[in-house]
Design a protein around this motif. Structure first.
Motif, PDB file in Angstrom:
ATOM      1  N   ARG A 393       0.833  -1.207   0.000  1.00  0.00           N
ATOM      2  CA  ARG A 393       0.000   0.000   0.000  1.00  0.00           C
ATOM      3  C   ARG A 393       0.867   1.256   0.000  1.00  0.00           C
ATOM      4  NH1 ARG A 393      -4.950  -1.719   4.149  1.00  0.00           N
ATOM      5  NH2 ARG A 393      -5.301  -3.759   3.191  1.00  0.00           N
ATOM      6  N   ARG A 394       1.957   1.204   0.732  1.00  0.00           N
ATOM      7  CA  ARG A 394       2.868   2.354   0.762  1.00  0.00           C
ATOM      8  C   ARG A 394       3.424   2.621  -0.634  1.00  0.00           C
ATOM      9  NH1 ARG A 394       6.122   4.498   5.028  1.00  0.00           N
ATOM     10  NH2 ARG A 394       7.830   5.686   4.156  1.00  0.00           N
ATOM     11  N   ARG A 395       3.839   1.578  -1.350  1.00  0.00           N
ATOM     12  CA  ARG A 395       4.353   1.761  -2.716  1.00  0.00           C
ATOM     13  C   ARG A 395       3.282   2.350  -3.630  1.00  0.00           C
ATOM     14  NH1 ARG A 395       6.949  -3.434  -1.964  1.00  0.00           N
ATOM     15  NH2 ARG A 395       5.144  -4.390  -3.002  1.00  0.00           N
ATOM     16  N   ALA A 396       2.061   1.813  -3.534  1.00  0.00           N
ATOM     17  CA  ALA A 396       0.965   2.323  -4.367  1.00  0.00           C
ATOM     18  C   ALA A 396       0.661   3.777  -4.031  1.00  0.00           C
ATOM     19  CB  ALA A 396      -0.279   1.459  -4.176  1.00  0.00           C
ATOM     20  N   LEU A 397       0.717   4.122  -2.753  1.00  0.00           N
ATOM     21  CA  LEU A 397       0.430   5.482  -2.315  1.00  0.00           C
ATOM     22  C   LEU A 397       1.489   6.457  -2.818  1.00  0.00           C
ATOM     23  CD1 LEU A 397      -1.423   7.285  -0.592  1.00  0.00           C
ATOM     24  CD2 LEU A 397      -0.016   6.697   1.392  1.00  0.00           C
ATOM     25  N   GLU A 398       2.758   6.107  -2.637  1.00  0.00           N
ATOM     26  CA  GLU A 398       3.824   7.012  -3.073  1.00  0.00           C
ATOM     27  C   GLU A 398       3.840   7.157  -4.598  1.00  0.00           C
ATOM     28  OE1 GLU A 398       7.401   5.512  -1.293  1.00  0.00           O
ATOM     29  OE2 GLU A 398       7.038   6.619   0.568  1.00  0.00           O
ATOM     30  N   GLN A 399       3.523   6.075  -5.293  1.00  0.00           N
ATOM     31  CA  GLN A 399       3.476   6.158  -6.756  1.00  0.00           C
ATOM     32  C   GLN A 399       2.356   7.096  -7.204  1.00  0.00           C
ATOM     33  OE1 GLN A 399       2.915   2.397  -8.702  1.00  0.00           O
ATOM     34  NE2 GLN A 399       3.085   3.233 -10.763  1.00  0.00           N
ATOM     35  N   ALA A 400       1.177   6.981  -6.609  1.00  0.00           N
ATOM     36  CA  ALA A 400       0.054   7.843  -6.975  1.00  0.00           C
ATOM     37  C   ALA A 400       0.330   9.296  -6.601  1.00  0.00           C
ATOM     38  CB  ALA A 400      -1.221   7.352  -6.292  1.00  0.00           C
ATOM     39  N   ILE A 401       0.955   9.509  -5.449  1.00  0.00           N
ATOM     40  CA  ILE A 401       1.297  10.869  -5.026  1.00  0.00           C
ATOM     41  C   ILE A 401       2.257  11.508  -6.024  1.00  0.00           C
ATOM     42  CG2 ILE A 401       2.642  12.127  -3.288  1.00  0.00           C
ATOM     43  CD1 ILE A 401       1.331  10.286  -1.178  1.00  0.00           C
ATOM     44  N   GLY A 402       3.255  10.730  -6.473  1.00  0.00           N
ATOM     45  CA  GLY A 402       4.195  11.245  -7.469  1.00  0.00           C
ATOM     46  C   GLY A 402       3.523  11.573  -8.788  1.00  0.00           C
ATOM     47  N   GLN A 403       2.596  10.744  -9.206  1.00  0.00           N
ATOM     48  CA  GLN A 403       1.912  10.970 -10.470  1.00  0.00           C
ATOM     49  C   GLN A 403       1.084  12.251 -10.455  1.00  0.00           C
ATOM     50  OE1 GLN A 403      -0.343   7.390 -11.061  1.00  0.00           O
ATOM     51  NE2 GLN A 403       1.379   6.259 -11.980  1.00  0.00           N
ATOM     52  N   HIS A 404       0.532  12.597  -9.310  1.00  0.00           N
ATOM     53  CA  HIS A 404      -0.352  13.758  -9.226  1.00  0.00           C
ATOM     54  C   HIS A 404       0.335  14.985  -8.633  1.00  0.00           C
ATOM     55  CE1 HIS A 404      -4.013  11.700 -10.531  1.00  0.00           C
ATOM     56  NE2 HIS A 404      -3.564  10.646  -9.860  1.00  0.00           N
ATOM     57  N   GLY A 405       1.645  14.894  -8.403  1.00  0.00           N
ATOM     58  CA  GLY A 405       2.406  16.064  -7.965  1.00  0.00           C
ATOM     59  C   GLY A 405       2.098  16.537  -6.560  1.00  0.00           C
ATOM     60  N   LEU A 406       1.609  15.652  -5.684  1.00  0.00           N
ATOM     61  CA  LEU A 406       1.382  16.028  -4.289  1.00  0.00           C
ATOM     62  C   LEU A 406       2.698  15.971  -3.523  1.00  0.00           C
ATOM     63  CD1 LEU A 406      -1.980  14.154  -3.569  1.00  0.00           C
ATOM     64  CD2 LEU A 406      -1.606  16.425  -4.558  1.00  0.00           C
ATOM     65  N   THR A 407       2.739  16.620  -2.363  1.00  0.00           N
ATOM     66  CA  THR A 407       3.992  16.762  -1.606  1.00  0.00           C
ATOM     67  C   THR A 407       3.947  15.995  -0.302  1.00  0.00           C
ATOM     68  OG1 THR A 407       4.320  18.964  -2.544  1.00  0.00           O
ATOM     69  CG2 THR A 407       5.575  18.415  -0.560  1.00  0.00           C
ATOM     70  N   ILE A 408       4.922  15.108  -0.121  1.00  0.00           N
ATOM     71  CA  ILE A 408       5.081  14.396   1.147  1.00  0.00           C
ATOM     72  C   ILE A 408       5.978  15.231   2.060  1.00  0.00           C
ATOM     73  CG2 ILE A 408       5.947  12.312   2.267  1.00  0.00           C
ATOM     74  CD1 ILE A 408       5.398  10.803  -0.321  1.00  0.00           C
ATOM     75  N   ALA A 409       5.467  15.563   3.241  1.00  0.00           N
ATOM     76  CA  ALA A 409       6.255  16.335   4.200  1.00  0.00           C
ATOM     77  C   ALA A 409       7.010  15.440   5.169  1.00  0.00           C
ATOM     78  CB  ALA A 409       5.339  17.293   4.970  1.00  0.00           C
ATOM     79  N   GLY A 410       6.570  14.203   5.332  1.00  0.00           N
ATOM     80  CA  GLY A 410       7.246  13.278   6.237  1.00  0.00           C
ATOM     81  C   GLY A 410       6.820  11.862   5.972  1.00  0.00           C
ATOM     82  N   ARG A 411       7.797  10.965   5.951  1.00  0.00           N
ATOM     83  CA  ARG A 411       7.500   9.543   5.769  1.00  0.00           C
ATOM     84  C   ARG A 411       8.393   8.750   6.703  1.00  0.00           C
ATOM     85  NH1 ARG A 411       8.521   8.997  -0.393  1.00  0.00           N
ATOM     86  NH2 ARG A 411       8.913  11.223  -0.420  1.00  0.00           N
ATOM     87  N   GLY A 412       7.830   7.744   7.362  1.00  0.00           N
ATOM     88  CA  GLY A 412       8.599   6.951   8.311  1.00  0.00           C
ATOM     89  C   GLY A 412       9.755   6.230   7.641  1.00  0.00           C
ATOM     90  N   VAL A 413      10.928   6.313   8.241  1.00  0.00           N
ATOM     91  CA  VAL A 413      12.114   5.672   7.681  1.00  0.00           C
ATOM     92  C   VAL A 413      11.947   4.163   7.639  1.00  0.00           C
ATOM     93  CG1 VAL A 413      14.577   5.257   8.063  1.00  0.00           C
ATOM     94  CG2 VAL A 413      13.623   7.554   8.399  1.00  0.00           C
ATOM     95  N   TYR A 414      11.255   3.604   8.631  1.00  0.00           N
ATOM     96  CA  TYR A 414      11.152   2.149   8.735  1.00  0.00           C
ATOM     97  C   TYR A 414       9.785   1.610   8.336  1.00  0.00           C
ATOM     98  CZ  TYR A 414      15.378   3.086  11.296  1.00  0.00           C
ATOM     99  OH  TYR A 414      16.614   3.531  11.650  1.00  0.00           O
ATOM    100  N   GLY A 415       8.847   2.494   8.001  1.00  0.00           N
ATOM    101  CA  GLY A 415       7.525   2.027   7.602  1.00  0.00           C
ATOM    102  C   GLY A 415       6.431   2.811   8.282  1.00  0.00           C
ATOM    103  N   GLY A 416       5.613   2.126   9.082  1.00  0.00           N
ATOM    104  CA  GLY A 416       4.474   2.781   9.712  1.00  0.00           C
ATOM    105  C   GLY A 416       3.212   2.600   8.896  1.00  0.00           C
ATOM    106  N   SER A 417       2.223   3.431   9.154  1.00  0.00           N
ATOM    107  CA  SER A 417       0.944   3.290   8.451  1.00  0.00           C
ATOM    108  C   SER A 417       0.370   4.619   7.995  1.00  0.00           C
ATOM    109  CB  SER A 417      -0.073   2.579   9.359  1.00  0.00           C
ATOM    110  OG  SER A 417      -0.343   3.359  10.518  1.00  0.00           O
TER     111      SER A 417
END
Length: 488
Positions: A393-417
């Motif tokens: 789900r994390r991979r799918a989320l980051e891929q979709a965010i990149g496609q639509h030009g949204l900005t991630i302000a923080g992502r867990g280094v080891y994972g999380g939810s």
């Protein structure tokens, strides 16, 4: 279902005949929604005996209600609330008396009005619930949990089910935490240094009540878990927010005079920042210099699917000044409400006494069920299954965010939810959340996580534990489309 005869009472000051009083009493029960369609009324003999009236009086009242379609008769089975009766959909009892108490004067301590937002109860009905902290039922091992629950209900565990532990906890659960859970975080603790709590929030409350008061100062991260600020307010301590950066809480910003530092070093809430080892050592040194205590909330360490997490701050503590908070709510399910406190024996002794004065102990059967689920290996199996699903789900989320030009302000280094997001300049995410909700998309606005009156309005959190992988891309597309509508 039959309506109990004990629910019927004649008011001493009621007007009219006994027959009319009984009719009005039953009709009011139906009109208020207290009596539901199809429910059986007491027999005329039982009701007459209970009310101390003649049976013919009750029979006449029933007959009149039957004629008015409030009741129906089913041969020799008795009287029932009619299917045609005007029953409201929700039971909303009318007050029996006027409230003349001045509650503004009577209540000495207030617990409402904090920053904690209310999440929708029907979140699972939304197509795109990017909501944090809820469980995906497809990831939970219902079958083995049921087996463990049945075992905990068996004759062998009767004492665990029925006994009042007073201020003790289930020894099997405590032993598992001491021998298996804590060593994974580098922590060594004896049973006397472990207390089972009703989730992490209860653990934080116990710590705050014991360590803080009107003359003490507590540092919290900014942004931080909003409920923490609420419960610190109840202690009447001075709460000092310290703005976090990409590595979490900066130790040098902790001011002199601080008594207690609340932090989430492994997975900062909500930015997900991970505190590096050097900064962890610096934070311990800062606490030692100030003679301050640290309360470490180590939530979500089990959900580290990108790599092994750093050892807990508690594992590096050589002075006994770190109090550790853990929970099974995120890894099992939120409704379980089981967490634990780990600290010096003197602290746990007082925490145990405080807990006993409020709720004695978490239910013994739930503790024993969780102990079986953990010790039989089902917990580890579930963690592996969750890690695999969350990683996808994390991979799918980051891929979709990149496609639509949204900005991630923080992502867990080891994972999380979850991911911490920043909206474009001028976008109010509270307004954005309102727009999206009407389109079956749920996000969490970031403003409640910040302290003070001038809260940043451009952040939001996306949880991905409760949304199926196949719906993530569509949901992110919906967020991108709605962003222009949320401009201030």
């Amino acid at each position: 279902m039959a309506i109990s005869v004990e629910t019927f009472f004649l008011a001493p000051d009621a007007q009219g005949t006994l027959q009319s009083q009984i009719q009005e009493m039953i009709a009011q029960g139906i009109l208020s929604g207290r009596f539901h369609r199809g429910e059986k009324l007491p027999s005329s003999r039982k009701l007459a005996l209970h009310l101390g009236v003649s049976r013919i009086t009750v029979t006449l009242a029933y007959t009149e209600l039957l004629a008015n379609d409030y009741l129906s008769s089913r041969g020799r089975s008795g009287y029932f609330v009619s299917d045609n009766a005007p029953v409201p959909p929700v039971y909303d009892p009318a007050p029996h008396s006027e409230d003349r108490v001045d509650w503004t004067r009577a209540i000495t301590h207030r617990f409402t009005g904090g920053d904690t937002p209310r999440k929708p109860d029907d979140w699972s009905t939304y197509r795109h619930p990017f909501i944090y902290g809820q469980v995906d039922p497809t990831l939970f091992d219902h079958a083995n949990w049921r087996i463990c629950a049945m075992r905990a209900l068996g004759a062998k565990d009767f004492a665990a089910l029925t006994s009042d532990y007073y201020d003790r906890d289930d020894p099997l659960l405590v032993e598992f935490i001491a021998r298996h859970t804590l060593p994974r975080r580098g922590i060594t603790a004896r049973p006397a240094e472990i207390l089972i709590t009703m989730g992490a929030q209860n653990a934080l409350w116990l710590a705050a009540q014991l360590l803080l008061g009107p003359q003490r100062r507590a540092v919290v991260e900014d942004p931080s878990y909003y409920a923490l600020r609420d419960l610190l307010g109840h202690t009447r301590c001075a709460t000092l927010p310290v703005r976090v950066d990409a590595d979490g809480l900066p130790p040098e910003q902790v001011p002199p005079g601080t008594d207690v530092i609340f932090c989430t070093p492994s997975h900062q809430s909500p930015t997900t920042a991970t505190m590096p080892m050097a900064r962890r050592r610096a934070l311990l040194n800062r606490a030692r210099d100030l003679d301050a205590l640290i309360v470490e909330d180590d939530y979500e360490f089990e959900l580290s699917f990108l790599g092994a997490p750093y050892p807990a701050l508690k594992s590096m503590d050589r002075d006994g000044r770190v109090i550790y908070v853990g929970s099974f709510s995120k890894s099992l399910f939120p409704g379980l409400r089981l967490g634990y406190l780990v600290g010096s024996e003197a602290f746990i002794r007082e925490a145990r006494a405080l807990r006993a004065s409020v709720l004695r102990h978490p239910p013994g059967n739930m503790q024993r069920t969780a102990a079986y689920f953990l010790s039989l290996g089902h917990y580890d199996t579930q963690m592996r299954r969750m890690a695999k699903a969350l990683h996808a789900r994390r991979r799918a989320l980051e891929q979709a965010i990149g496609q639509h030009g949204l900005t991630i302000a923080g992502r867990g280094v080891y994972g999380g939810s979850s991911l911490w997001m920043r909206a474009p300049e001028g976008v109010n995410t509270t307004r954005l959340a309102t727009v999206l909700r009407s389109r079956s998309v749920l996000i969490e606005p970031g403003a409640p996580f910040f302290a003070g009156p001038d809260k940043p309005q451009g952040f939001y959190r996306l949880g991905y534990s409760s949304i199926p992988e196949g719906r993530i891309a569509e949901g992110i597309a919906g967020i991108a489309q709605a962003i222009p509508e949320a401009l201030s």
